[in-house]
Write a protein that holds these residues in place. Structure first.
Motif, PDB file in Angstrom:
ATOM      1  N   ASP A 216      62.876 -30.177  92.020  1.00 36.00           N
ATOM      2  CA  ASP A 216      63.419 -29.095  91.202  1.00 36.00           C
ATOM      3  C   ASP A 216      63.038 -29.280  89.730  1.00 36.00           C
ATOM      4  OD1 ASP A 216      65.255 -26.715  91.038  1.00 36.00           O
ATOM      5  OD2 ASP A 216      66.343 -28.069  89.709  1.00 36.00           O
ATOM      6  N   GLU A 219      59.438 -28.226  89.442  1.00 34.85           N
ATOM      7  CA  GLU A 219      59.333 -26.776  89.568  1.00 34.85           C
ATOM      8  C   GLU A 219      59.756 -26.090  88.270  1.00 34.85           C
ATOM      9  OE1 GLU A 219      58.336 -23.217  91.231  1.00 34.85           O
ATOM     10  OE2 GLU A 219      57.974 -25.221  92.061  1.00 34.85           O
ATOM     11  N   GLY A 220      60.789 -26.624  87.619  1.00 35.52           N
ATOM     12  CA  GLY A 220      61.238 -26.051  86.357  1.00 35.52           C
ATOM     13  C   GLY A 220      60.184 -26.158  85.270  1.00 35.52           C
ATOM     14  N   LEU A 222      56.925 -26.423  85.788  1.00 30.03           N
ATOM     15  CA  LEU A 222      55.827 -25.531  86.162  1.00 30.03           C
ATOM     16  C   LEU A 222      56.146 -24.083  85.799  1.00 30.03           C
ATOM     17  CD1 LEU A 222      54.906 -27.030  89.666  1.00 30.03           C
ATOM     18  CD2 LEU A 222      53.554 -27.211  87.566  1.00 30.03           C
ATOM     19  N   LYS A 223      57.388 -23.669  86.066  1.00 30.77           N
ATOM     20  CA  LYS A 223      57.785 -22.300  85.735  1.00 30.77           C
ATOM     21  C   LYS A 223      57.759 -22.049  84.236  1.00 30.77           C
ATOM     22  CE  LYS A 223      60.679 -21.318  89.780  1.00 30.77           C
ATOM     23  NZ  LYS A 223      62.059 -21.088  90.295  1.00 30.77           N
ATOM     24  N   ALA A 224      57.946 -23.118  83.460  1.00 27.90           N
ATOM     25  CA  ALA A 224      57.913 -22.999  82.001  1.00 27.90           C
ATOM     26  C   ALA A 224      56.483 -23.032  81.459  1.00 27.90           C
ATOM     27  CB  ALA A 224      58.732 -24.111  81.371  1.00 27.90           C
ATOM     28  N   GLY A 225      55.521 -23.139  82.355  1.00 25.35           N
ATOM     29  CA  GLY A 225      54.119 -23.072  81.936  1.00 25.35           C
ATOM     30  C   GLY A 225      53.442 -24.403  81.707  1.00 25.35           C
ATOM     31  N   SER A 227      51.619 -27.803  83.034  1.00 23.26           N
ATOM     32  CA  SER A 227      50.917 -28.386  84.170  1.00 23.26           C
ATOM     33  C   SER A 227      51.501 -29.774  84.413  1.00 23.26           C
ATOM     34  CB  SER A 227      49.418 -28.487  83.857  1.00 23.26           C
ATOM     35  OG  SER A 227      48.733 -29.152  84.900  1.00 23.26           O
TER      36      SER A 227
END
Length: 257
Positions: A216, A219-220, A222-225, A227
């Motif tokens: 998680d 994933e957070g 990654l969602k924030a942009g 890498s």
């Protein structure tokens, strides 16, 4: 001429002290790194506690600032609670951020080792609540009235299954200390992963920061942009002891990109 390797600063977890990372420090030094592992104030054993997440953050910021002002490239390797400390402490010290200001040195990478890596204004315990696991807290942790805390069963919950000898395991467990558990409830104010390269070392058998939590966190980011490079170790919460060479390999991989 070969490029000098970065300096590694280990930001240790709750209950742990620098001696807990001796095996990892030696392995990293044998790979050619200069390694620092300063002791967080929240493990100073003072009761009632006089240091918490924010004290630890100020301390780590000062420590790493002295290295980057000297022109050092730093890789921050954080473990467990140390992820919250590193995130809160290192914002603005990123190598790219400093270069844009004409300043030398900086944090080039943040490596999270079964560590908390959240956004701003999130406390460690917020993630536990989100997962619906608050009923497990009394089973896992022994909180005193002054908020200092021990793990109820560090052999099982922290170390977990391992192939290290009983003698080595006992030495490791003997390094663990009472820690100010208030840090679990304090939200971070900064998320330094936003300005550095990021690596995450998953520990799939972790019973303290479960694998689902770790995924998680990634994933957070990654969602924030951001890498995020990842590496996966089939071990418990303390890969510094139980999967040392795997940690070194992962750090080498992340640095090489």
């Amino acid at each position: 001429m070969p490029v000098a390797k970065p300096t590694i600063v280990i930001v240790h977890g709750g209950w742990h002290v620098p001696e807990s990372y001796e095996k990892l420090v030696v392995a990293l030094e044998n790979s050619g790194y200069e390694v620092h592992c300063p002791r967080l104030p929240s493990t100073n054993q003072v009761r009632p506690p006089n240091a918490d997440l924010y004290t630890d953050s100020d301390f780590i910021r000062s420590y790493v600032s002295s290295l980057v002002r000297a022109g050092r490239t730093v890789v921050a390797v954080s473990h467990s609670y140390g992820g919250a400390v590193a995130n809160n402490a290192l914002m603005g010290l990123g190598q790219t951020t400093r270069a844009a200001q004409g300043l030398p040195g900086g944090v080039s990478h943040m490596v999270f080792m079964a560590a908390f890596a959240t956004a701003e204004d999130v406390a460690m315990m917020d993630k536990v609540k989100e997962a619906g696991h608050m009923d497990l807290i009394p089973l896992a942790f022994d909180f005193a009235e002054d908020n200092t805390v021990l793990s109820h069963d560090p052999k099982t919950l922290l170390v977990g299954p391992s192939e290290v000898s009983e003698e080595e395991l006992d030495r490791y467990l003997a390094t663990l200390v009472r820690w100010n558990g208030k840090g679990m409830y304090q939200p971070i104010k900064n998320a330094a992963w936003r300005e550095t390269a990021v690596g995450y070392i998953y520990c799939t058998a972790d019973m303290t920061v479960p694998f689902d939590y770790q995924k998680d966190f990634v994933e957070g980011m990654l969602k924030a942009g951001r890498s995020v490079q990842t590496s996966e170790l089939a071990t418990g919460h303390c890969p510094n002891l139980t999967a040392t060479e795997g940690v070194v390999e992962a750090i080498n991989k992340f640095i090489k990109g």
